[in-house]
Write an enzyme that holds these catalytic residues in place. Structure first.
Site, PDB file in Angstrom:
ATOM      1  N   ARG A  72       6.833   8.127  14.993  1.00 22.46           N
ATOM      2  CA  ARG A  72       6.161   8.763  14.619  1.00 22.46           C
ATOM      3  C   ARG A  72       6.855   9.679  13.009  1.00 22.46           C
ATOM      4  O   ARG A  72       7.384  10.212  12.809  1.00 22.46           O
ATOM      5  CB  ARG A  72       5.717   9.440  15.073  1.00 22.46           C
ATOM      6  CG  ARG A  72       3.997  10.416  15.551  1.00 22.46           C
ATOM      7  CD  ARG A  72       3.607  11.331  15.899  1.00 22.46           C
ATOM      8  NE  ARG A  72       4.088  11.000  17.519  1.00 22.46           N
ATOM      9  CZ  ARG A  72       4.312  11.460  18.754  1.00 22.46           C
ATOM     10  NH1 ARG A  72       4.406  13.037  18.293  1.00 22.46           N
ATOM     11  NH2 ARG A  72       4.007  11.407  19.865  1.00 22.46           N
TER      12      ARG A  72
ATOM     13  N   HIS B 204       7.961   1.011  14.865  1.00 20.12           N
ATOM     14  CA  HIS B 204       8.991   0.718  15.665  1.00 20.12           C
ATOM     15  C   HIS B 204      10.377   0.265  15.485  1.00 20.12           C
ATOM     16  O   HIS B 204      10.002  -0.922  14.234  1.00 20.12           O
ATOM     17  CB  HIS B 204       8.486  -0.219  16.871  1.00 20.12           C
ATOM     18  CG  HIS B 204       6.545   0.364  17.488  1.00 20.12           C
ATOM     19  ND1 HIS B 204       7.109   1.708  17.855  1.00 20.12           N
ATOM     20  CD2 HIS B 204       5.891  -0.127  16.782  1.00 20.12           C
ATOM     21  CE1 HIS B 204       5.595   2.296  18.009  1.00 20.12           C
ATOM     22  NE2 HIS B 204       4.970   0.882  17.999  1.00 20.12           N
TER      23      HIS B 204
ATOM     24  N   HIS C 238       2.497   1.416  10.571  1.00 21.72           N
ATOM     25  CA  HIS C 238       0.919   0.774  11.049  1.00 21.72           C
ATOM     26  C   HIS C 238       0.343   2.103  11.857  1.00 21.72           C
ATOM     27  O   HIS C 238       0.514   3.249  12.212  1.00 21.72           O
ATOM     28  CB  HIS C 238       1.150  -0.075  11.793  1.00 21.72           C
ATOM     29  CG  HIS C 238       1.846   0.224  13.258  1.00 21.72           C
ATOM     30  ND1 HIS C 238       3.382   0.114  13.103  1.00 21.72           N
ATOM     31  CD2 HIS C 238       2.202   0.340  14.321  1.00 21.72           C
ATOM     32  CE1 HIS C 238       4.001  -0.189  14.557  1.00 21.72           C
ATOM     33  NE2 HIS C 238       2.504   0.798  15.642  1.00 21.72           N
TER      34      HIS C 238
ATOM     35  N   GLU D 215       4.096  -6.079  18.133  1.00 25.04           N
ATOM     36  CA  GLU D 215       3.398  -5.724  19.211  1.00 25.04           C
ATOM     37  C   GLU D 215       2.262  -6.550  17.790  1.00 25.04           C
ATOM     38  O   GLU D 215       2.555  -6.800  16.594  1.00 25.04           O
ATOM     39  CB  GLU D 215       2.993  -4.492  19.267  1.00 25.04           C
ATOM     40  CG  GLU D 215       2.205  -3.884  17.946  1.00 25.04           C
ATOM     41  CD  GLU D 215       2.429  -2.226  18.124  1.00 25.04           C
ATOM     42  OE1 GLU D 215       3.817  -1.555  19.074  1.00 25.04           O
ATOM     43  OE2 GLU D 215       1.786  -1.450  17.316  1.00 25.04           O
TER      44      GLU D 215
HETATM   45 ZN   LIG Z   1       2.697   0.525  17.688  1.00 26.35          ZN
END
Ligand SMILES: [Zn+2]
Length: 321
Positions: free
Chosen positions: A196, A101, A176, A118
């Protein structure tokens, strides 16, 4: 101003890697066969939570904020121009794609929304279940790109076996992936921007590979090993419960509470609070509002100068700004 705590019902996502544990273990009512994610506290346009108790029952979470006024977010909460956090349960029956991200500045200029920090709290893990957190070693962008095309990129990722209670703090730019067999609660910035980089060569429901975003991912990815993922602090003992700080950043602070008895907790005018029940059952009382809580429930507590208590035997993830 309406300052009652309210229960929320989630928005659901049936991404191809999802399972059925959110229905079988957390009693989520959903017509989808597969429940990959439930968005338990969300004002995001891609899936909003819905108010499930009190006079605002049935309203979308953003409609509820509009009806009550932004004061309920508290002075720190309303300083963000959109609701700052999004909290999800994630049931990974299969592997999630390898992803990254962006931070706020890249996301605001390229996507028109905030970036994404996150934190994962592992609720359950099958024997040997693992995840990827950053790279194992220093990798050049050229090698990374070549390994994506040759299906060998996971060989340069840092694979970690996970167990219940583990905490992973994912800074923007950290590559991740959640692996198969993990049930996770994710607390994140209110953003849905994901780049992605690798999807295990899988096909989507339409028979085509899901889109990759390799150029943008390489713009933002840190291809050097990340510092330790565990952001949690030590356990503090209080009357009726223990608490442990698991994440603190400018968007949210999250504590893990283990309650056995009655926990007296404070609200305040600086921030709203979110309580996610991860296990057990309890009753939350605030003024003349009483909510019975079970594993999987999500409660929003408006900012206010009042205390509340949670009595029972349960685990809670308590988040605030
Ligand atoms: Zn994520």
């Amino acid at each position: 101003m309406n300052t009652q705590p309210v229960l929320l019902k989630p928005a659901f996502k049936d991404y191809l890697w999802g399972g059925t544990r959110l229905r079988t273990e957390y009693g989520k009512e959903c017509s989808l066969d597969r429940i990959a994610e439930s968005w338990e506290l969300s004002a995001h346009k891609d899936g909003q939570s819905v108010i499930a108790s009190g006079p605002h029952t049935g309203k979308l979470f953003s409609e509820y904020i509009d009806a009550c006024g932004r004061e309920i977010l508290g002075s720190r909460g309303k300083a963000f121009d959109s609701f700052p956090i999004l909290i999800k349960f994630i049931d990974a029956k299969g592997n999630l794609s390898v992803q990254v991200h962006p931070d706020d500045s890249y996301a605001l200029s390229h996507e028109g929304e905030y970036g994404k920090t996150e934190v994962w709290y592992v609720l359950a893990a099958d024997e040997g279940a693992s995840l990827y957190y950053g790279t194992c070693c220093e990798v050049t962008a050229e090698e990374f790109r070549r390994r994506i095309s040759e299906n060998t990129v996971t060989e340069v990722l840092n694979r970690i076996e996970a167990k219940p209670g583990d905490v992973f703090f994912i800074q923007p730019g950290t590559i991740h992936a959640i692996g198969a067999g993990l049930l996770i609660c994710e607390i994140q910035q209110n953003s849905n921007t994901t780049y992605r980089v690798y999807d295990y060569d899988r096909r989507g429901a339409d028979g085509k590979p899901r889109e990759l975003h390799i150029d943008k991912a390489l713009d933002v990815a840190k291809l050097t090993p990340s510092p330790s993922a565990d952001s949690s602090g030590s356990v503090t003992v209080h009357e009726g419960y223990t608490s442990r700080l698991i994440a603190k950043c400018k968007y949210f602070t999250t504590e893990r509470l283990d309650i056995d008895g009655c926990a007296k907790l404070n609200a305040d005018v600086q921030t709203f609070r979110s309580a996610i029940v991860t296990d057990g059952s309890a009753v939350l009382t605030m003024g003349d509002t009483e909510l019975s809580l079970n594993a999987g429930d999500s409660v929003f507590i408006p900012a206010q100068d009042k205390g509340f208590k949670i009595c029972g035997t349960c685990g809670i993830l308590l988040s605030y700004v």
